[in-house]
Design a protein around this motif. Structure first.
Motif, short mmCIF file in Angstrom:
data_model
loop_
_atom_site.label_atom_id
_atom_site.label_comp_id
_atom_site.label_asym_id
_atom_site.label_seq_id
_atom_site.Cartn_x
_atom_site.Cartn_y
_atom_site.Cartn_z
N LYS A 24 11.90 27.09 -75.08
CA LYS A 24 13.45 26.72 -74.37
C LYS A 24 14.14 28.18 -74.45
O LYS A 24 14.26 28.56 -75.61
N VAL A 25 14.67 28.44 -73.44
CA VAL A 25 15.65 29.86 -73.56
C VAL A 25 17.10 29.42 -72.78
O VAL A 25 17.04 28.73 -71.64
N LEU A 26 18.13 29.66 -73.45
CA LEU A 26 19.32 29.43 -73.19
C LEU A 26 19.93 30.82 -72.60
O LEU A 26 19.66 31.89 -73.39
N VAL A 27 20.91 30.74 -71.76
CA VAL A 27 21.55 31.97 -71.30
C VAL A 27 23.01 31.78 -71.51
O VAL A 27 23.45 30.75 -70.98
N LEU A 28 23.51 32.77 -72.15
CA LEU A 28 25.13 32.85 -72.08
C LEU A 28 25.54 33.83 -71.13
O LEU A 28 25.28 34.95 -71.26
N THR A 29 26.52 33.38 -70.45
CA THR A 29 27.11 34.09 -69.55
C THR A 29 28.55 34.34 -69.94
O THR A 29 29.27 33.37 -69.91
N GLU A 30 29.17 35.55 -70.05
CA GLU A 30 30.43 35.80 -70.56
C GLU A 30 31.25 36.36 -69.11
O GLU A 30 30.72 37.31 -68.55
N TYR A 31 32.36 35.85 -68.63
CA TYR A 31 32.96 36.19 -67.55
C TYR A 31 34.27 36.96 -68.22
O TYR A 31 34.58 37.00 -69.14
N ASP A 32 34.93 37.86 -66.72
CA ASP A 32 35.96 38.87 -67.08
C ASP A 32 37.16 37.96 -67.71
O ASP A 32 38.02 38.85 -68.42
N ASP A 33 37.37 36.69 -67.40
CA ASP A 33 38.33 36.15 -67.86
C ASP A 33 38.43 35.41 -69.34
O ASP A 33 39.27 35.03 -69.88
N GLY A 34 37.35 35.91 -69.83
CA GLY A 34 37.15 35.64 -71.45
C GLY A 34 36.21 34.20 -71.53
O GLY A 34 35.82 34.06 -72.69
N SER A 35 35.92 33.35 -70.53
CA SER A 35 35.22 32.19 -70.54
C SER A 35 34.01 32.50 -70.76
O SER A 35 33.11 33.81 -70.34
#
Length: 139
Positions: A24-35
């Motif tokens: 199992k692999v999780l993907v963390l995405t960080e957005y420009d607005d900090g979310s």
């Protein structure tokens, strides 16, 4: 630790290898607005997903010949004019040169005693534009 399992930050290559091994692999995405957003990698790799990978081009001689034949046929059907057959270009205007101004005799074309009517898009006498609401319906 979650349910006896732990997750560690890995490179893309390591994550893809682990995923291909059934982990199992999780993907963390960080957005420009900090979310941030966390998704399971399975979301991006479903059965109906198609992958396109860059590969070296393979010369297809049949395609090259067919293309050359189409180009040659097109030239015979609509020949390209020779340079000597083309019309002469019109001289271009010099944009730096001021255009020739025509003089107008004002007395001939206008009666100085009459005022010119305002343009159609001019406002009413009270200063408001035509067809615009005074905003009264919002009060």
């Amino acid at each position: 630790m979650h349910n006896g399992k732990e997750y560690a930050d890995k490179s893309l290559k390591e994550a893809l290898l682990a995923f291909s091994q059934g982990k199992k692999v999780l993907v963390l995405t960080e957005y420009d607005d900090g979310s941030m957003n966390i998704d399971n990698m399975e979301k991006y790799f479903t059965e109906n997903t198609t992958f396109f990978v860059e590969v070296p081009a393979i010369e297809n001689p049949e395609f090259a010949k067919a293309l050359a034949d189409m180009v040659e046929t097109g030239k015979r059907q609509r020949p390209v004019p020779e340079l000597k057959d083309l019309p002469e270009d019109e001289p271009e205007e010099d944009l730096d040169e001021e255009p020739e101004k025509k003089s107008v005799d004002v007395e001939e074309h206008a009666d100085p005693g009459k005022a010119c009517p305002p343009p159609a898009e001019a406002g009413r006498q009270d200063g408001r534009k035509r067809g615009r609401s005074s905003g009264g319906q919002y009060r």
